[in-house]
Design a protein around this motif. Structure first.
Motif, mmCIF file in Angstrom:
data_model
loop_
_atom_site.group_PDB
_atom_site.id
_atom_site.type_symbol
_atom_site.label_atom_id
_atom_site.label_comp_id
_atom_site.label_asym_id
_atom_site.label_seq_id
_atom_site.Cartn_x
_atom_site.Cartn_y
_atom_site.Cartn_z
ATOM 1 N N LEU A 631 51.444 37.430 45.278
ATOM 2 C CA LEU A 631 50.286 37.330 44.387
ATOM 3 C C LEU A 631 49.947 38.684 43.771
ATOM 4 N N ALA A 636 47.281 39.350 40.557
ATOM 5 C CA ALA A 636 46.233 38.466 41.080
ATOM 6 C C ALA A 636 45.070 39.282 41.633
ATOM 7 N N VAL A 654 44.534 34.418 38.911
ATOM 8 C CA VAL A 654 45.843 34.885 38.463
ATOM 9 C C VAL A 654 45.982 34.630 36.964
#
Length: 702
Positions: A631, A636, A654
């Motif tokens: 991520l 993110a 995200v």
């Protein structure tokens, strides 16, 4: 003669008489996160109500409500499906809605016309991302709700944890009116706190039933105490030491539910057929009838004044079109919610949104994709009509003698685009026809023709949304399509307020062209859209040219800015200018506004905005570190990590551009054991280095 007239009147009264009293109608939706068990619960409801004789299965592709071929193949609900059943002499109109975020428009338009809702929660996962999304949609329309915690027989199911999550995440008073008898593999039935009884399977063990009776005594008292704090009549009985009957409890819960002060919470297992009949009872006992909802506000299109449409058959007819579909054999089918009055099939009605009169064709009560013809529509009914060729989603239909206009249904903007073209040039007309019909059905599906490249671009709510539509084009319209890679739907906005002049002057012997405007261009709040204001006071520009100025501004906003993306969240004020008595024209002022707008946007320091998705991932703890690392590589922002026994729930934001391929990577990182949900959150500024890359790329392509 009098006898004949009396017979005619009696026949008319019989023809237009109500099937069910208004107070015995329930218009409800089944809403939830994907895989919470909505469709299975609906199938069980229909079976117990006698609407179907065999229970359909989602896994086997035999569910009645998942009638589309793709729904049965994929095992998910794609389009909302309407049906009707009867329980305890009540008529229950049900709309089963999709749980996947890509099809959130189906939930939006369904909730717009419903009075109540049953929110299904997975007893293991609790409140999930899309659960919150559909809850907010229901809040927007003031829909009264009851909760059903499903899958109580699964390993890890936790009723009390899910109730706590409802209180915390959804910010509502969750009122358990049932408790599970046992849990997981030992789940044997339910403890009904209102009826003061334990409902168990025939083979339940005695010890478990005795434990349930002990819990019943304790928690029923807690329920009464909770109600005493919220309801004045229960409080009076409680303080006076009087016994409080099940009927009194139900009446109090109904009052509190309809006013959205509490949500009753029930439990069970739809797959094991536990708790479905009590759920039907709760729908009848606690959710509102059309009479319990306040009269719907509308605008009288003749007078411009507010009008209240009261739920009564004696009122003039009014209805809202909340869905349209193209049936390959019957043509366009429009789904209606009737808010007042009665109307016969074949009657002429006014579409007050378009100002045109149309004639209702045949009227049908729908059962998924099956139709039952009826002679008339009455207040509170949800049904479909043929023949409304000029009616679209969100249009108001009404009696021409009382032209009222309801607030239309607003949908989220698409976030993903791709280019499409037919594999054979001979299929171009067929493709155009298919796309046109799909845009009528789906308000979140958009088509754009790029004049510079000659490409046809389609936009939707996500990869699955576009994939399903591409498959429909092939299966339903027999058009084979080549599709490009999905492209992110970037937007642009401005960061500085500026003033800009636009002057368009042409003279070529005869009558010339003259338009001159001054615009004040200001950045708007994020999500505010476009706002145009006319502040001309001294007659510097005649009023008849102001619409042309606005049209010129709007035209520029479609492709101005750094990289040619649509410009959003802008406020434009027309405050000065000049005109020529002979040479000024609509065209001249439109061109002048375009010049002023382009110059102004260049000076207002435009920026590129990218769509940000809210993502929630559930994963076994051993894979958490690798997933968070992935991520972080996708830019993110981790909002929270919540531990749930041997698993964790990661909540993050995200950029959409970084989510392509995420499903496969997540499956690989977690050995196929992690799952995720994703839905649109908002637009945010794209980092400057990435914006420069896009500007350079778009500059070359343009």
């Amino acid at each position: 003669m009098k006898a004949m007239l009396k017979a005619v009147l009696e026949a008319k009264d019989k023809f237009m008489s109500r099937t069910f009293p208004l107070e015995k109608i329930r218009n409800i939706g089944i809403i939830a996160h994907i895989d919470a068990g909505k469709t299975t619960a609906t199938e069980m409801i229909l079976h117990h109500a006698g609407r179907t004789y065999k229970v359909g299965s989602v896994d086997e592709g035999t569910a009645v409500m998942d009638w589309m071929e793709q729904e049965r193949e994929r095992g998910i609900t794609i389009t909302s499906a309407a049906t009707t059943c009867h329980w305890r002499e009540h008529c229950i109109n049900i709309i089963d809605t999709p749980g996947h975020v890509d099809f959130t428009a189906e939930v939006e338009r369904s909730l717009r016309v419903l009075d109540g809702g049953v929110v299904i929660f997975d007893g293991v996962a609790g409140v999930e991302a899309q659960s919150e999304a559909v809850w907010r949609q229901a809040d927007k329309y003031g829909v009264a709700r009851i909760c059903f915690i499903n899958k109580m027989d699964r390993i890890g199911a936790d009723f009390h944890h899910t109730v706590a999550m409802i209180n915390e995440r959804l910010r509502i008073k969750a009122l358990p009116v049932q408790l599970p008898l046992g849990s997981e593999k030992l789940f044997q039935g339910i403890i009904d706190l209102v009826e003061n009884k334990v409902i168990a399977f025939h083979d339940s063990n005695t010890a478990l039933i005795e434990e349930g009776e002990t819990l019943l005594a304790k928690h029923r008292q807690a329920l009464i105490e909770d109600l005493a704090e919220l309801d004045e009549q229960i409080m009076l009985h409680y303080l006076n030491g009087q016994d409080i009957s099940a009927l009194q409890i139900k009446v109090a819960i109904r009052r509190l539910t309809i006013s959205n002060r509490v949500v009753p919470v029930l439990c069970g297992s739809a797959l094991k057929d536990v708790g479905i009949q009590p759920l039907l009872d709760a729908i009848v006992d606690y959710l509102p009838s059309p009479l319990d909802s306040p009269p719907l506000s509308a605008i009288n299109s003749k007078t411009g004044k507010e009008t209240l449409c009261v739920a009564s058959d004696d009122e003039p007819f009014s209805a809202l079109t909340f869905k349209t579909v193209s049936d390959p054999f019957m043509g366009r089918l429009a789904y209606l919610r009737v808010y007042s009055g009665m109307v016969k099939a074949g009657a002429q009605v006014l579409n007050s949104t378009t100002g045109r009169k149309e004639r209702l064709g045949k009227l049908y009560v729908m059962h998924a994709d099956h139709r039952e013809e009826v002679d008339h529509a009455e207040t509170g009914s949800i049904l479909a009509s043929l023949g409304l060729k000029m009616t679209s989603t969100g249009d108001t239909l009404c009696d021409p003698t009382r032209p009222v206009l309801f607030e239309t249904i607003r949908f989220a903007e698409p976030v993903l685009s791709m280019a499409v073209e037919p594999r054979s040039k001979a299929d171009q007309d067929k493709l155009d026809n298919a796309l046109a019909k799909l845009t009528v059905e789906d308000p979140t599906f958009k088509i754009y023709h790029d004049e510079e490249t000659g490409q046809t671009l389609i936009s939707g709510m996500g990869e699955l949304h576009l994939e399903v539509l591409m498959e429909r084009i092939f299966r339903e319209y027999n058009v084979k399509v080549n599709a490009g890679k999905p492209q992110v739907a970037y937007k642009e906005t401005i960061t500085l307020p500026v003033e800009s002049e636009g002057r368009f002057v042409r003279q070529s012997g005869g009558k010339g062209q003259y338009g001159h405007v001054w615009l004040r261009i200001e950045p708007g709040e994020r999500g505010s859209g476009f706002e145009f204001s006319n502040q001309i006071r001294s007659g510097a520009i005649p009023k008849e040219f102001v619409p042309s100025v606005e049209a010129g501004v709007k035209g520029v906003l479609q492709s101005a800015g750094l990289a040619g993306y649509p410009v959003i969240d802008v406020k434009v004020i027309l405050y000065d200018g000049s005109f020529h008595e002979v040479d000024s024209s609509d065209v001249a002022f439109r061109m002048a506004a375009s010049i002023a707008m382009r110059n102004g946007i260049d000076k207002a320091e435009p920026i590129i905005l990218e769509p940000i998705m809210e993502v929630e991932i559930t994963t076994p703890n051993q894979f958490l570190g690798d997933i968070i690392g992935d991520l972080n590589s996708r830019r993110a922002h981790i909002e929270s990590v919540e531990s749930r026994d041997e698993s964790s729930a990661v909540r993050c934001f995200v950029p959409l551009a970084e989510t392509f391929g995420f499903a496969g990577d997540l499956r690989s990182l977690s050995q196929g054991r992690a799952s995720y949900t994703m839905h649109f959150h908002r637009y945010e500024q794209l980092p400057p280095d990435l914006a420069e890359q896009i500007v350079a790329r778009m500059g070359r392509s343009r």
